[in-house]
Design an enzyme around this catalytic site. Structure first.
Site, mmCIF file in Angstrom:
data_model
loop_
_atom_site.group_PDB
_atom_site.id
_atom_site.type_symbol
_atom_site.label_atom_id
_atom_site.label_comp_id
_atom_site.label_asym_id
_atom_site.label_seq_id
_atom_site.Cartn_x
_atom_site.Cartn_y
_atom_site.Cartn_z
ATOM 1 N N CYS A 198 0.839 -1.200 0.000
ATOM 2 C CA CYS A 198 0.000 0.000 0.000
ATOM 3 C C CYS A 198 0.871 1.245 0.000
ATOM 4 O O CYS A 198 1.422 1.632 1.035
ATOM 5 C CB CYS A 198 -0.911 -0.012 1.227
ATOM 6 S SG CYS A 198 -1.907 1.475 1.411
ATOM 7 N N CYS B 117 -0.252 4.175 2.182
ATOM 8 C CA CYS B 117 0.057 3.996 3.608
ATOM 9 C C CYS B 117 1.547 4.225 3.898
ATOM 10 O O CYS B 117 1.888 4.796 4.928
ATOM 11 C CB CYS B 117 -0.291 2.580 4.067
ATOM 12 S SG CYS B 117 -1.836 1.961 3.425
ATOM 13 N N ASP B 118 2.402 3.745 3.027
ATOM 14 C CA ASP B 118 3.812 3.610 3.411
ATOM 15 C C ASP B 118 4.801 4.466 2.617
ATOM 16 O O ASP B 118 5.996 4.475 2.939
ATOM 17 C CB ASP B 118 4.235 2.131 3.267
ATOM 18 C CG ASP B 118 3.473 1.235 4.236
ATOM 19 O OD1 ASP B 118 3.029 1.747 5.281
ATOM 20 O OD2 ASP B 118 3.322 0.033 3.950
#
Ligand code: NAP
Length: 331
Positions: free
Chosen positions: A137, A140-141
């Site tokens: 993701c 997200c990261d």
């Protein structure tokens, strides 16, 4: 074996952000939810490390810790858990029936929140570096990869979107795709191609994630035409090869799209069967965030509560009013 003759108000199938949030709301509405949370409860956040985009965790939180918090909060208000996988359902009549192996549970309403699973490459080294370089993701990261080099695997819209997004942070993004042609739409592909930080390696697969002392240092790729192998230095690997909804148990009962995602009525969590609701990634292949899954778990609990309250004799809670008709979506 019928697991006592009790008919639950609501059974929630799935133990991720959507399922636990549905359980929290259902428990607080006095519906005493039974959560069949799965043997490996917690969902996709169990294979991430720091979560920095969930509101309220200003300093970030580890994915597994956050899921424990979600679970604990639902438990505090009386949610009960079966830590095993649902193996069969029968939604042909009410009460609905859900099996865990030979154990049968019955309920007046069911919330399906079994999520989706990011496809993995299937390499042991990929598993070893999950949350320590390997991610599924970018939203997200990506911020963890400022001034780093990363590799993205895939040739679809997700891979192009992730590559373009990652280029805001990383110094270099290399997309590795196994074929000559892309599955991605032209516009997404062009956007990635026009980004000077994004490079492409075609006809190649990642065959090993490399690292030292638990830190990822690169990937070894293999040319699918010549068989030649070489290494690409990188501190991150984003696997963007699609997701599969966890809907196998429900396909005979619930309307779904071609990819198997459950279809809900617009702006509700209602499925085609009254009393069965779907929340989270199992019905959302667009947003796929913990916060959107949790929000949809809330919607499902409120929808289930309204549904049960509308039935004779159920005490319900404050939400006894029928659900207002959904307005047409705004353009
Ligand atoms: P996808 O379209 O199924 O593409 C998956 C890609 O991964 C394909 O290029 C596939 O290669 C590759 N792949 C699959 N298994 C692999 C493996 N084991 N090793 C190496 N490569 C592998 O999935 P997606 O990109 O996640 O998109 C899913 C849906 O969401 C699509 O309908 C897409 O349009 C949509 N989406 C839209 C947007 C947007 O519009 N903003 C953004 C993201 C996704 P092959 O091509 O060789 O099969």
């Amino acid at each position: 074996m019928l697991n006592d003759s009790k008919v639950e108000d609501v059974i929630i199938i799935g133990g991720g952000p959507a399922g636990y949030t549905a359980a929290l709301y259902a428990a607080r509405a006095n519906l005493h939810p039974l959560v069949i949370e799965g043997f490996q409860w917690g969902g996709q956040l169990m294979i991430t490390s720091d979560v920095e985009n969930y509101p309220g965790y200003a300093d970030g939180v580890l994915g597994p810790e956050m899921m424990q918090d979600f679970r604990r909060q639902a438990e505090r208000f009386g949610a009960r858990f079966v830590t095993d996988d649902a193996t069969r359902v029968d939604f042909s009549e009410r009460p609905f029936r859900v099996w865990v192996g030979d154990d049968e549970y019955r309920a007046r309403a069911v919330i399906v929140a079994t999520g989706a699973t990011a496809r993995q490459l299937g390499l042991p080294s990929e598993t070893a570096f999950q949350g320590r370089g390997v991610s599924y993701c970018a939203v997200c990261d990506a911020a963890f990869f400022k001034e780093r080099e990363v590799v993205v695997v895939g040739g679809g819209d997700s891979a192009m979107e992730e590559a373009t997004f990652l280029a805001k942070f990383a110094t270099r993004v290399t997309v590795v795709h196994r074929r000559e042609e892309f599955r991605a739409s032209k516009i997404m592909l062009e956007r990635a191609r026009n980004n000077p930080k994004v490079g492409f390696v075609m006809n190649a697969v990642v065959e090993e994630v490399l690292g030292e002392d638990g830190r990822m240092t690169g990937v070894r790729v293999r040319d699918t035409v010549t068989g030649e192998t070489w290494e690409i230095p990188a501190q991150g690997l984003f696997v963007a090869i699609g997701h599969d909804p966890n809907t196998r148990l429900f396909l005979d009962w619930l309307d779904h799209d071609e990819a198997g995602y459950l279809v809900t009525k617009p702006r509700t969590t209602e499925t085609n069967i009254p009393g069965v609701f779907a929340a989270g990634d199992v019905q959302d292949h667009v947003y796929r965030q913990a916060v959107t899954a949790a929000a949809s778990g809330t919607m499902a609990a409120l929808d289930a509560e309204r549904f049960l309250a509308a039935e004779e004799g159920h005490p319900g809670s404050a939400l006894t009013a029928p659900r207002p008709e959904a307005e047409p979506a705004r353009a």
